[in-house]
Design an enzyme around this catalytic site. Structure first.
Site, PDB file in Angstrom:
ATOM      1  N   SER A 135      32.119  38.745  32.305  1.00 50.47           N
ATOM      2  CA  SER A 135      33.197  38.301  32.988  1.00 50.47           C
ATOM      3  C   SER A 135      32.892  38.076  34.348  1.00 50.47           C
ATOM      4  O   SER A 135      32.438  38.717  34.988  1.00 50.47           O
ATOM      5  CB  SER A 135      34.073  39.493  32.704  1.00 50.47           C
ATOM      6  OG  SER A 135      35.210  39.404  33.371  1.00 50.47           O
ATOM      7  N   ASP A 188      40.641  34.624  31.270  1.00 52.55           N
ATOM      8  CA  ASP A 188      41.586  35.805  31.220  1.00 52.55           C
ATOM      9  C   ASP A 188      42.440  36.111  32.570  1.00 52.55           C
ATOM     10  O   ASP A 188      42.089  36.024  33.657  1.00 52.55           O
ATOM     11  CB  ASP A 188      40.715  37.280  31.230  1.00 52.55           C
ATOM     12  CG  ASP A 188      41.245  38.466  31.171  1.00 52.55           C
ATOM     13  OD1 ASP A 188      42.492  38.587  31.192  1.00 52.55           O
ATOM     14  OD2 ASP A 188      40.739  39.721  31.400  1.00 52.55           O
ATOM     15  N   GLU A 213      43.328  35.379  27.620  1.00 55.98           N
ATOM     16  CA  GLU A 213      43.395  36.804  27.386  1.00 55.98           C
ATOM     17  C   GLU A 213      44.586  37.018  28.313  1.00 55.98           C
ATOM     18  O   GLU A 213      44.689  36.727  29.418  1.00 55.98           O
ATOM     19  CB  GLU A 213      42.083  37.280  27.920  1.00 55.98           C
ATOM     20  CG  GLU A 213      42.128  38.809  27.756  1.00 55.98           C
ATOM     21  CD  GLU A 213      40.775  39.579  28.313  1.00 55.98           C
ATOM     22  OE1 GLU A 213      39.815  38.609  28.356  1.00 55.98           O
ATOM     23  OE2 GLU A 213      40.773  40.626  28.375  1.00 55.98           O
ATOM     24  N   ASP A 238      45.142  42.091  25.687  1.00 57.06           N
ATOM     25  CA  ASP A 238      44.543  43.122  26.222  1.00 57.06           C
ATOM     26  C   ASP A 238      45.170  43.988  26.761  1.00 57.06           C
ATOM     27  O   ASP A 238      45.606  44.968  25.768  1.00 57.06           O
ATOM     28  CB  ASP A 238      43.486  42.587  27.384  1.00 57.06           C
ATOM     29  CG  ASP A 238      42.636  43.602  28.377  1.00 57.06           C
ATOM     30  OD1 ASP A 238      42.929  44.781  27.977  1.00 57.06           O
ATOM     31  OD2 ASP A 238      41.796  43.329  29.232  1.00 57.06           O
TER      32      ASP A 238
HETATM   33  C1  NPQ Z   1      39.756  42.890  31.853  1.00 54.80           C
HETATM   34  N1  NPQ Z   1      37.529  43.841  32.842  1.00 54.80           N
HETATM   35  O1  NPQ Z   1      39.309  42.523  30.770  1.00 54.80           O
HETATM   36  C2  NPQ Z   1      39.164  43.877  32.895  1.00 54.80           C
HETATM   37  C3  NPQ Z   1      39.774  43.975  34.056  1.00 54.80           C
HETATM   38  C4  NPQ Z   1      39.278  44.907  34.986  1.00 54.80           C
HETATM   39  C5  NPQ Z   1      35.392  43.140  32.958  1.00 54.80           C
HETATM   40  O2  NPQ Z   1      37.105  41.692  33.045  1.00 54.80           O
HETATM   41  C6  NPQ Z   1      37.688  47.688  39.200  1.00 54.80           C
HETATM   42  C7  NPQ Z   1      37.749  46.024  39.296  1.00 54.80           C
HETATM   43  C8  NPQ Z   1      38.051  47.693  37.762  1.00 54.80           C
HETATM   44  C9  NPQ Z   1      38.328  45.240  38.424  1.00 54.80           C
HETATM   45  C10 NPQ Z   1      38.617  47.348  35.721  1.00 54.80           C
HETATM   46  C11 NPQ Z   1      36.801  42.792  32.856  1.00 54.80           C
HETATM   47  C12 NPQ Z   1      38.307  46.896  36.962  1.00 54.80           C
HETATM   48  C13 NPQ Z   1      38.453  45.454  37.134  1.00 54.80           C
HETATM   49  C14 NPQ Z   1      38.983  46.418  34.619  1.00 54.80           C
HETATM   50  C15 NPQ Z   1      39.173  44.668  36.274  1.00 54.80           C
HETATM   51  O3  NPQ Z   1      41.001  42.771  32.078  1.00 54.80           O
HETATM   52 MG    MG Z   2      41.412  41.626  30.156  1.00 52.78          MG
END
Ligand code: NPQ
Ligand code: MG
Length: 367
Positions: A135, A188, A213, A238
């Protein structure tokens, strides 16, 4: 088995690179680790709430409040024949899935360690390696974005996901396609759009994305159904999927064609298995999301992602993408083919390095 003790560790770790989503830029990760003790064994879990309520309404402080005040009293001194009984035992507590998951997953680890079996075997996992994707956050420039994509492709990651928001969407995708061609690519939005943006989002259709997403709001299932009627890119939910029941409604409403599973969002491994099975029964592919977990949460995710309907690469990458020094040994790493091995030792199958945990800890309580 009787749970004798629950411990919480509020931890903070600096991120190797900032991570920017449609809700903001983050330079460090704050999270709560859970340690449970019973029958001469220990188990570890991670509550994935952040210090702020931007991805989810839960925060590290609400996790602390709910575990100390409400979950620990329902668990400490209680006997469970199997960890699948833990989530139902917490039913009186509404919501707070990340707090519940932190404790529930620690208890799964404890049971698996006591049985001397890898957690994946207890969960129903069927594969020895999982497919890994990355990501990539919003960058300061498109050139920096292309550089990141190049680097992650070279490392072997099987698919790229980029974060999008209004002003950082069509052109970002266009440039990646122009430079890298037909690579597995998805986006996303973390709820950054409304149904009024449907025509704009339809401009992503020609780029053959694997999925988009959570384009619309976190609590909005019906607008996603309307959006899916207006765009060709498969919608993946999500944030919206916080219970198995909401997933059933979203599938019935055709609000999504794919679902992202994060155990923290649904209350732990048992709820994740039920969500996984529901999706399999409806022909909905699932993939494992990521929450910038430390090695403890990351190891849990790898075991869960070994179940059969996780048919798309997950947001489960190497530890070193996020943290200079992880809290576990060995650190999670990927093979050149973009897969991660499911640890074979008892429980989550990794060693928790206690002095690193203690170094990262800013608050501790034993319950
Ligand atoms: C998502 N994660 O899928 C989440 C969002 C997310 C890997 O894209 C600190 C900073 C914690 C940003 C936890 C990915 C977080 C963050 C989750 C973003 O939506
Ligand atoms: Mg997400």
């Amino acid at each position: 088995m009787t749970i004798e003790k629950v411990e919480l560790f509020l931890c903070r770790l600096p991120l190797v690179h900032f991570f920017e989503t449609s809700f903001g830029r983050q330079y460090e990760r704050t999270f709560v680790l859970v340690r449970v003790v019973g029958d001469g064994h220990e188990g570890w879990g991670e509550a994935v709430a952040e210090a702020n309520p931007y991805y989810s309404s839960e925060t590290t402080d609400t996790v602390w409040h709910i575990v100390t005040g409400f979950i620990a009293p329902l668990v400490v001194g209680q006997s469970f024949a199997h960890p699948r009984e833990v989530f139902p035992a917490l039913r009186r507590i509404r919501g707070h899935n990340m707090a519940k998951a932190g404790v529930e997953m620690a208890i799964w680890d404890l049971f698996a360690r006591r049985e001397g079996r890898p957690l994946s075997a207890l969960l129903g996992g069927t594969r020895a390696r999982i497919a890994s994707g990355v990501s990539i956050g919003i960058q300061d420039s498109f050139d920096q974005l292309l550089e990141k994509v190049e680097k992650e492709r070279a490392a072997g990651y099987q698919r790229i996901k980029i974060k999008i928001k209004p002003g950082w969407d069509i052109e970002a995708v266009e440039r990646i396609r122009a430079r890298f061609g037909d690579i597995p690519l998805q986006v996303d939005a973390n709820a950054a759009y409304t149904l009024n943006d449907a025509a704009l989002l339809a401009r992503l259709d020609p780029f053959q994305l694997l999925l988009i997403e959570q384009p619309l709001d976190y609590d909005d299932v019906m607008d996603h159904a309307e959006l899916q009627r207006r765009i060709a890119t498969p919608v993946c939910l999500d944030e919206s999927i916080h219970t198995v029941r909401v997933a059933r409604d979203a599938i019935d409403a055709k609000a999504c064609r794919i679902i992202n599973i994060k155990p923290g969002r649904v209350g732990g491994h048992q709820a994740s298995i039920e969500l996984h099975d529901l999706c399999a029964a409806h022909g909905i592919p699932v993939w494992h999301g990521g929450m910038l977990e430390s090695g403890i949460g990351r190891a849990h995710n790898i075991h869960l992602a070994s179940l059969p309907n996780f048919s798309l690469p997950g947001d489960i990458a190497a530890s070193k993408r996020y943290y200079q020094q992880d809290l576990i040994e060995p650190a999670i790493d990927i093979a050149p083919d973009g897969t991660i091995a499911v640890p074979e030792g008892p429980g989550i199958g990794v060693t928790i390095v206690r002095d690193r945990v203690d170094q990262a800890t800013i608050r501790h309580v034993s319950l």
